[in-house]
Design a protein around this motif. Structure first.
Motif, PDB file in Angstrom:
ATOM      1  N   UNK A  77       8.281 -47.309 -36.713  1.00 43.91           N
ATOM      2  CA  UNK A  77       9.265 -46.592 -37.518  1.00 43.91           C
ATOM      3  C   UNK A  77       8.729 -45.217 -37.919  1.00 43.91           C
ATOM      4  N   UNK A  78       7.416 -45.107 -38.054  1.00 37.88           N
ATOM      5  CA  UNK A  78       6.817 -43.814 -38.380  1.00 37.88           C
ATOM      6  C   UNK A  78       7.087 -42.785 -37.279  1.00 37.88           C
ATOM      7  N   UNK A  79       7.079 -43.216 -36.017  1.00 35.71           N
ATOM      8  CA  UNK A  79       7.418 -42.305 -34.924  1.00 35.71           C
ATOM      9  C   UNK A  79       8.867 -41.844 -35.017  1.00 35.71           C
ATOM     10  N   UNK A  80       9.751 -42.757 -35.388  1.00 34.84           N
ATOM     11  CA  UNK A  80      11.161 -42.392 -35.571  1.00 34.84           C
ATOM     12  C   UNK A  80      11.291 -41.354 -36.681  1.00 34.84           C
ATOM     13  N   UNK A  81      10.553 -41.570 -37.782  1.00 36.50           N
ATOM     14  CA  UNK A  81      10.563 -40.619 -38.895  1.00 36.50           C
ATOM     15  C   UNK A  81      10.096 -39.246 -38.447  1.00 36.50           C
ATOM     16  N   UNK A  82       9.088 -39.214 -37.568  1.00 35.82           N
ATOM     17  CA  UNK A  82       8.514 -37.946 -37.121  1.00 35.82           C
ATOM     18  C   UNK A  82       9.483 -37.120 -36.296  1.00 35.82           C
ATOM     19  N   UNK A  83      10.525 -37.735 -35.759  1.00 33.47           N
ATOM     20  CA  UNK A  83      11.536 -37.008 -34.997  1.00 33.47           C
ATOM     21  C   UNK A  83      12.724 -36.604 -35.860  1.00 33.47           C
ATOM     22  N   UNK A  84      12.690 -36.953 -37.153  1.00 37.16           N
ATOM     23  CA  UNK A  84      13.816 -36.664 -38.023  1.00 37.16           C
ATOM     24  C   UNK A  84      14.995 -37.590 -37.783  1.00 37.16           C
ATOM     25  N   UNK A  85      14.726 -38.775 -37.215  1.00 34.06           N
ATOM     26  CA  UNK A  85      15.784 -39.689 -36.799  1.00 34.06           C
ATOM     27  C   UNK A  85      15.923 -40.874 -37.751  1.00 34.06           C
ATOM     28  N   UNK A  86      16.952 -41.683 -37.519  1.00 37.63           N
ATOM     29  CA  UNK A  86      17.216 -42.891 -38.291  1.00 37.63           C
ATOM     30  C   UNK A  86      17.075 -44.105 -37.377  1.00 37.63           C
ATOM     31  N   UNK A  87      16.283 -45.122 -37.757  1.00 32.47           N
ATOM     32  CA  UNK A  87      16.120 -46.291 -36.889  1.00 32.47           C
ATOM     33  C   UNK A  87      17.423 -47.068 -36.750  1.00 32.47           C
ATOM     34  N   UNK A  88      17.671 -47.564 -35.532  1.00 35.43           N
ATOM     35  CA  UNK A  88      18.919 -48.290 -35.274  1.00 35.43           C
ATOM     36  C   UNK A  88      18.674 -49.726 -34.815  1.00 35.43           C
ATOM     37  N   UNK A  89      17.661 -49.956 -33.985  1.00 31.39           N
ATOM     38  CA  UNK A  89      17.433 -51.289 -33.431  1.00 31.39           C
ATOM     39  C   UNK A  89      16.014 -51.390 -32.920  1.00 31.39           C
ATOM     40  N   UNK A 214       6.836 -31.351 -36.203  1.00 33.26           N
ATOM     41  CA  UNK A 214       6.624 -32.550 -37.007  1.00 33.26           C
ATOM     42  C   UNK A 214       6.078 -33.665 -36.125  1.00 33.26           C
ATOM     43  N   UNK A 215       5.158 -34.452 -36.672  1.00 38.10           N
ATOM     44  CA  UNK A 215       4.693 -35.686 -36.040  1.00 38.10           C
ATOM     45  C   UNK A 215       4.095 -36.561 -37.134  1.00 38.10           C
ATOM     46  N   UNK A 216       3.732 -37.792 -36.788  1.00 39.09           N
ATOM     47  CA  UNK A 216       3.116 -38.640 -37.794  1.00 39.09           C
ATOM     48  C   UNK A 216       1.608 -38.691 -37.591  1.00 39.09           C
TER      49      UNK A 216
END
Length: 325
Positions: A77-89, A214-216
Motif C-alpha cells: 500500500x505504501x507503493x500505491x501511496x507513493x504514486x498519489x493513488x487510492x488502493x482498490x484491490x 515522490x516515492x516511498x
C-alpha cells in the motif's frame, strides 16, 4: 557473471531492457513504485507487487501472524501511496510450510491483512519446502494528472519526508539483540512490525502541482533518494541535522551505542514518503499540510544541478541502504 556482481538494480535493468519493446504505447512499466496502465481518458490503474520471504524479510518467531498479515499488505500500500493513488484491490499468493503453521495461524494472518479494509480478489496457495513465502499484488486508481513519479525532481526543489526515519531499523536491531522491552523499544518494534503506509498523505500530495517527485522509503533514504536523482538527472545536498529522528530512537540509540544518523539514512522499512517540492510556494503548501495532518513535512535537503550524487553536509559520504544481493 553472478547476480551479486551486478546487484538488484543491475538485474532489474537487464530485465527491463529485454521487455521494454513489448510494453504498449502509453503504458509505464519497470522504473517506478508502480506500473501505470491507462484505464480511461482521465484515470489509470497503478499496480505494484512485492515478495516477502521468511528469514530474509521477517522472522517467524519474532512476529505474530496478525502483524505479518498487516505488514505484507502495508508495504505494498505504501507503493500505491507513493504514486498519489487510492488502493482498490489486492491479490495474495502464499507458500506455507507444514511445520508450525496451522489454521489458527492463517486466521490471524488474514485478520491482520484485512485491517486496511482493501478487498482481496484472489491469488494462490501452495506448500513451501522451507519457510513462509508471501507475494502481494495491489491495484490502485489514480487520476492521470495526479500520478507522481520519480523522474520529476528539479534543481532547486526541496527534499521532504512525511515522517520520522530510522524507527523500523532500530526496532529490527532491538529484536535481533533481544533487548529488554522498554516502552521506547516496544514502540520501535511496533514501527518495524506495523509500519503505517502514508496513503492519505500520498493522495494529498498527489493533488499538489508543486510536488514534483515522490516515492516511498523502503530501502533507506540513502538508497531511495538515489532512484529519484537518477530518474530526474539531478544531484542532492542533505542536511543531516534536519533528518526527522524520533525521541524514542534518540534515547534508545544513546543507551545502546547506536548511530541514529546511520539508522535514519540506511535502515529502511520506514514506509514514509520521500518527495521533492518547488520552493516558491512551499510555505503555503507546508501550512496546509500541517493543518491537514497535524505535523509538518520535514525538509531534509535540496536538489542541485549536477550528477545524480548525494552530498551530506557538503561532503560525499559512503551511505547506502539495504541491498538484496
Amino acid at each position: 557473471m553472478k547476480i551479486d556482481e551486478i546487484g538488484e538494480f543491475g538485474l532489474i535493468g537487464r530485465i527491463a531492457a529485454a521487455f521494454r519493446p513489448l510494453i504498449p504505447t502509453g503504458w509505464e512499466g519497470i522504473g517506478d513504485d508502480c506500473a501505470v496502465i491507462p484505464w480511461s481518458d482521465d484515470r489509470s490503474v497503478v499496480v505494484t507487487t512485492d515478495l516477502l520471504i521468511e528469514n530474509v524479510h521477517f522472522l517467524r518467531d519474532r512476529i505474530s501472524a496478525y502483524d505479518l498479515g498487516y505488514k505484507v499488505l502495508a508495504v505494498n500500500l505504501s507503493d500505491i501511496a507513493a504514486m498519489g493513488a487510492t488502493p482498490a484491490a489486492t491479490f495474495l499468493s502464499l507458500g506455507l510450510p507444514a511445520d508450525g503453521v496451522g489454521v489458527e495461524w492463517c486466521d490471524r494472518f488474514f485478520e491482520g491483512y484485512r485491517s486496511f479494509g482493501v478487498p482481496l480478489l484472489g491469488g494462490d496457495t501452495t506448500a513451501s519446502p522451507q519457510g513462509i513465502v508471501v507475494n502481494v499484488t495491489v491495484l490502485g486508481i489514480a487520476e492521470n494528472d495526479r500520478i507522481k513519479r520519480r523522474n520529476g525532481a528539479e534543481a532547486g526543489d526541496l527534499i521532504v519526508v512525511t515522517g520520522p526515519l530510522g524507527d523500523s531499523a532500530a526496532g529490527l536491531q532491538a529484536l535481533l539483540a533481544d533487548l529488554p522491552t522498554t516502552p521506547e523499544i516496544a514502540a520501535l518494534i511496533e514501527a518495524h512490525h506495523r509500519p503505517r503506509p502514508h496513503l492519505a498523505e500520498g493522495e494529498w500530495l498527489g493533488r499538489e502541482a508543486d510536488v514534483h517527485a515522490l516515492m516511498d522509503v523502503s530501502d533507506g533514504v540513502a538508497s531511495d533518494l538515489g532512484h529519484i536523482l537518477r530518474a530526474s538527472g539531478v544531484g542532492a545536498e542533505i542536511d543531516t541535522a534536519s533528518l526527522p529522528v524520533s525521541d524514542r530512537l534518540r534515547k534508545t540509540a544513546t543507551e545502546q551505542g547506536w548511530k541514529p544518523l546511520k539508522l535514519a539514512l540506511t535502515g529502511g522499512e520506514d514506509y514514509v514518503l520521500l518527495g521533492t517540492v518547488a520552493p516558491a510556494r512551499f510555505e503555503e503548501l507546508q501550512a496546509r499540510f500541517t493543518a491537514r495532518f497535524g505535523r509538518p513535512l520535514a525538509v531534509i535537503g535540496r536538489c542541485v544541478a549536477g550528477p545524480a550524487e548525494i552530498r551530506y553536509d557538503g561532503k560525499p559520504l559512503d551511505f547506502s541502504g539495504f541491498k538484496h544481493f
